[in-house]
Design a protein around this motif. Structure first.
Motif, PDB file in Angstrom:
ATOM      1  N   SER A 164       0.869  -0.950   0.019  1.00  0.00           N
ATOM      2  CA  SER A 164       0.082  -0.028  -0.041  1.00  0.00           C
ATOM      3  C   SER A 164       0.762   1.260  -0.053  1.00  0.00           C
ATOM      4  O   SER A 164       0.321   2.353  -0.226  1.00  0.00           O
ATOM      5  CB  SER A 164      -0.846   0.295   1.104  1.00  0.00           C
ATOM      6  N   GLU A 165       2.078   1.059   0.305  1.00  0.00           N
ATOM      7  CA  GLU A 165       3.043   2.347   0.073  1.00  0.00           C
ATOM      8  C   GLU A 165       3.829   2.417  -1.147  1.00  0.00           C
ATOM      9  O   GLU A 165       4.349   3.570  -1.101  1.00  0.00           O
ATOM     10  CB  GLU A 165       4.192   2.143   1.416  1.00  0.00           C
ATOM     11  N   LEU A 166       3.582   1.463  -1.796  1.00  0.00           N
ATOM     12  CA  LEU A 166       4.428   1.563  -3.258  1.00  0.00           C
ATOM     13  C   LEU A 166       3.636   2.945  -3.969  1.00  0.00           C
ATOM     14  O   LEU A 166       2.532   2.851  -4.116  1.00  0.00           O
ATOM     15  CB  LEU A 166       4.239   0.334  -4.081  1.00  0.00           C
ATOM     16  N   THR A 167       4.538   3.512  -4.907  1.00  0.00           N
ATOM     17  CA  THR A 167       3.809   4.454  -5.742  1.00  0.00           C
ATOM     18  C   THR A 167       4.275   4.197  -7.224  1.00  0.00           C
ATOM     19  O   THR A 167       5.735   4.182  -7.292  1.00  0.00           O
ATOM     20  CB  THR A 167       4.377   5.976  -5.569  1.00  0.00           C
ATOM     21  N   ARG A 189      -0.388   2.930  -4.784  1.00  0.00           N
ATOM     22  CA  ARG A 189      -0.731   4.394  -5.511  1.00  0.00           C
ATOM     23  C   ARG A 189      -0.032   4.313  -6.970  1.00  0.00           C
ATOM     24  O   ARG A 189       0.722   3.841  -7.137  1.00  0.00           O
ATOM     25  CB  ARG A 189       0.145   5.613  -4.721  1.00  0.00           C
ATOM     26  N   VAL A 190      -1.148   5.005  -7.636  1.00  0.00           N
ATOM     27  CA  VAL A 190      -0.587   5.397  -9.339  1.00  0.00           C
ATOM     28  C   VAL A 190      -0.378   6.682  -9.431  1.00  0.00           C
ATOM     29  O   VAL A 190      -0.814   7.616  -8.680  1.00  0.00           O
ATOM     30  CB  VAL A 190      -1.749   5.197 -10.232  1.00  0.00           C
ATOM     31  N   LYS A 191       0.693   7.114  -9.984  1.00  0.00           N
ATOM     32  CA  LYS A 191       1.090   8.585 -10.462  1.00  0.00           C
ATOM     33  C   LYS A 191       1.038   8.505 -11.843  1.00  0.00           C
ATOM     34  O   LYS A 191       2.167   7.957 -12.661  1.00  0.00           O
ATOM     35  CB  LYS A 191       2.318   9.161  -9.955  1.00  0.00           C
ATOM     36  N   LEU A 192      -0.137   9.108 -12.519  1.00  0.00           N
ATOM     37  CA  LEU A 192       0.088   8.987 -13.953  1.00  0.00           C
ATOM     38  C   LEU A 192       0.757  10.385 -14.627  1.00  0.00           C
ATOM     39  O   LEU A 192       0.766  11.457 -13.790  1.00  0.00           O
ATOM     40  CB  LEU A 192      -1.487   9.181 -14.471  1.00  0.00           C
ATOM     41  N   PHE A 193       1.348  10.375 -15.717  1.00  0.00           N
ATOM     42  CA  PHE A 193       2.023  11.206 -16.107  1.00  0.00           C
ATOM     43  C   PHE A 193       1.446  11.183 -17.837  1.00  0.00           C
ATOM     44  O   PHE A 193       1.189  10.359 -18.550  1.00  0.00           O
ATOM     45  CB  PHE A 193       3.254  11.223 -16.004  1.00  0.00           C
ATOM     46  N   ASP A 207      15.128   9.692  -4.247  1.00  0.00           N
ATOM     47  CA  ASP A 207      14.518   9.358  -3.003  1.00  0.00           C
ATOM     48  C   ASP A 207      13.296  10.395  -2.708  1.00  0.00           C
ATOM     49  O   ASP A 207      12.250  10.173  -2.577  1.00  0.00           O
ATOM     50  CB  ASP A 207      15.424   9.197  -2.066  1.00  0.00           C
ATOM     51  N   GLU A 208      13.620  11.651  -2.892  1.00  0.00           N
ATOM     52  CA  GLU A 208      12.729  12.644  -2.644  1.00  0.00           C
ATOM     53  C   GLU A 208      11.581  12.788  -3.490  1.00  0.00           C
ATOM     54  O   GLU A 208      10.615  13.330  -3.166  1.00  0.00           O
ATOM     55  CB  GLU A 208      13.512  14.110  -2.800  1.00  0.00           C
ATOM     56  N   LEU A 209      11.647  12.023  -4.671  1.00  0.00           N
ATOM     57  CA  LEU A 209      10.447  12.307  -5.601  1.00  0.00           C
ATOM     58  C   LEU A 209       9.200  11.370  -5.236  1.00  0.00           C
ATOM     59  O   LEU A 209       8.252  11.376  -5.774  1.00  0.00           O
ATOM     60  CB  LEU A 209      10.878  12.239  -6.962  1.00  0.00           C
ATOM     61  N   GLY A 210       9.907  10.256  -4.646  1.00  0.00           N
ATOM     62  CA  GLY A 210       8.731   9.198  -4.025  1.00  0.00           C
ATOM     63  C   GLY A 210       8.294   8.458  -4.934  1.00  0.00           C
ATOM     64  O   GLY A 210       7.024   7.765  -4.760  1.00  0.00           O
ATOM     65  N   ILE A 211       8.894   8.132  -6.235  1.00  0.00           N
ATOM     66  CA  ILE A 211       8.410   7.124  -7.227  1.00  0.00           C
ATOM     67  C   ILE A 211       9.157   5.941  -7.078  1.00  0.00           C
ATOM     68  O   ILE A 211      10.468   5.822  -6.937  1.00  0.00           O
ATOM     69  CB  ILE A 211       8.742   7.609  -8.764  1.00  0.00           C
ATOM     70  N   ASP A 212       8.466   4.612  -6.948  1.00  0.00           N
ATOM     71  CA  ASP A 212       8.984   3.358  -6.588  1.00  0.00           C
ATOM     72  C   ASP A 212       9.406   2.489  -7.838  1.00  0.00           C
ATOM     73  O   ASP A 212      10.290   1.870  -8.170  1.00  0.00           O
ATOM     74  CB  ASP A 212       8.143   2.457  -5.722  1.00  0.00           C
ATOM     75  N   ILE A 213       8.456   2.864  -8.958  1.00  0.00           N
ATOM     76  CA  ILE A 213       8.384   1.721  -9.970  1.00  0.00           C
ATOM     77  C   ILE A 213       7.974   2.823 -11.351  1.00  0.00           C
ATOM     78  O   ILE A 213       6.845   3.465 -10.968  1.00  0.00           O
ATOM     79  CB  ILE A 213       7.606   0.732  -9.939  1.00  0.00           C
ATOM     80  N   LEU A 214       8.684   2.803 -12.352  1.00  0.00           N
ATOM     81  CA  LEU A 214       7.817   3.171 -13.692  1.00  0.00           C
ATOM     82  C   LEU A 214       7.733   1.785 -14.448  1.00  0.00           C
ATOM     83  O   LEU A 214       8.599   0.830 -14.807  1.00  0.00           O
ATOM     84  CB  LEU A 214       8.914   3.998 -14.385  1.00  0.00           C
ATOM     85  N   VAL A 215       6.606   1.827 -15.121  1.00  0.00           N
ATOM     86  CA  VAL A 215       6.173   0.702 -15.998  1.00  0.00           C
ATOM     87  C   VAL A 215       5.305   1.330 -17.042  1.00  0.00           C
ATOM     88  O   VAL A 215       4.671   2.153 -16.893  1.00  0.00           O
ATOM     89  CB  VAL A 215       5.423  -0.235 -14.999  1.00  0.00           C
TER      90      VAL A 215
END
Length: 325
Positions: A164-167, A189-193, A207-215
């Motif tokens: 639940s903590e992943l973005t 969490r999803v972060k759409l771009f 680290d400061e941007l808080g993104i764990d995975i790009l897919v």
């Protein structure tokens, strides 16, 4: 200059020269921000980039550029750049990533380039590539052939996080709806771009941007550039070409990729550790601020650079530039 001395010099000695290339390209494209003309913006950035690169003491070759020689007037694939003296290098460039953003005055338009030793960068054709990227803490814990759900479980474990903590950063396209659903299904969490996945890939290693995975699936040339940045940052990247028709499949073969369905690891995309990545913001974005014209006439740029020869893992650099006619 003999081969031994060329190799001894190393690509990393050129890092600051190429930072200037990115800065000049961004400044050249800046007047077109919000003007609705992405082609002129791209041309301005490309021309500035090419002019500056031809002053560098190197024997450079474009492997990712603006197209084939008969399609692009500047920075075409296999174009030779530099003075012809110095290190033998491969160059991957995108003079204006996010041309539509720039034309509409929106955020996240940047100029980017990646440089590595000659023969070490994948010659990716201009087509789609499936991509999976993570930062250093999750290196070695991804598999593009597994489901996103499996990858999220693996990455969460490597990061010591709850699912639940992943973005997860995903480009906002209908082709990615199934990926978005998998993120929601596990409670992450999803972060759409909207566009420009080079910055999105790099974000996984900051680290400061808080993104764990790009897919997701995006441009293969941008995949090579992003992979170079992640290699320098200690992250991980996997890519798999996704030809949309027989013509694209045949183009892979023509460009020396005998198995277009091969899964490329980071070390296959960028085969040398002697590499670096540089980018400069044209408009404001999540990683860098855009070009600003100051009241005293100076141009302020904000850039990002990483790679061998850079004293820290990465640097964010503000610079003031005079304009000469």
């Amino acid at each position: 200059m003999g081969t031994s001395s060329v190799v001894k010099e190393g690509v990393h000695t050129l890092a600051m020269d190429f930072l200037s290339v990115a800065q000049q390209a961004a400044i050249a494209a800046y007047p077109w921000v919000g003007k609705g003309n992405k082609n002129d913006a791209d041309h301005a950035g490309t021309e500035a980039m090419r002019k500056r690169m031809n002053l560098i003491e190197m024997n450079g070759r474009v492997v990712i550029g603006e197209g084939e020689m008969d399609e692009a007037p500047m920075l075409y694939i296999n174009e030779e750049l530099g003075t012809g003296r110095g290190p033998l290098v491969d160059i991957a460039v995108d003079p204006v990533e996010g041309t539509t953003f720039l034309a509409k005055g929106q955020e996240n338009s940047i100029t980017v380039l990646a440089v590595s030793t000659r023969g070490s960068l994948l010659h990716a054709p201009d087509m789609y590539m499936k991509k999976l990227a993570v930062g250093p803490k999750a290196k070695g814990h991804i598999n593009i052939q597994a489901s996103l759900t499996e990858n999220m479980i693996s990455v969460a474990k490597a990061l010591g996080k709850d699912l639940s903590e992943l973005t997860v950063m995903i480009q906002d396209r209908p082709r990615h709806d199934h990926l978005i659903k998998q993120v929601f299904d596990v409670g992450a969490r999803v972060k759409l771009f909207p566009d420009g996945d080079v910055t999105a890939a790099i974000a996984t290693a900051i680290d400061e941007l808080g993104i764990d995975i790009l897919v997701g699936t995006g441009g293969a040339p941008e995949g090579v550039i992003a992979a170079t940045a992640l290699k320098c940052l200690g992250g991980d990247f996997q890519g798999q070409l996704a030809p949309q028709n027989q013509e694209e499949f045949n183009r892979c073969i023509k460009m020396g990729i005998q198995d277009p369905e091969h899964v490329f690891t980071l070390d296959e995309i960028v085969q040398s550790d002697d590499c670096f990545f540089a980018a400069t913001g044209i408009t404001d974005g999540m990683l860098m601020r855009g070009v600003k014209k100051k009241e005293n006439g100076l141009m302020l740029t904000h850039s990002f650079i990483t790679g061998k020869g850079v004293s820290e893992r990465y640097q964010l650099i503000e610079a003031y530039h005079s304009l000469w006619t």
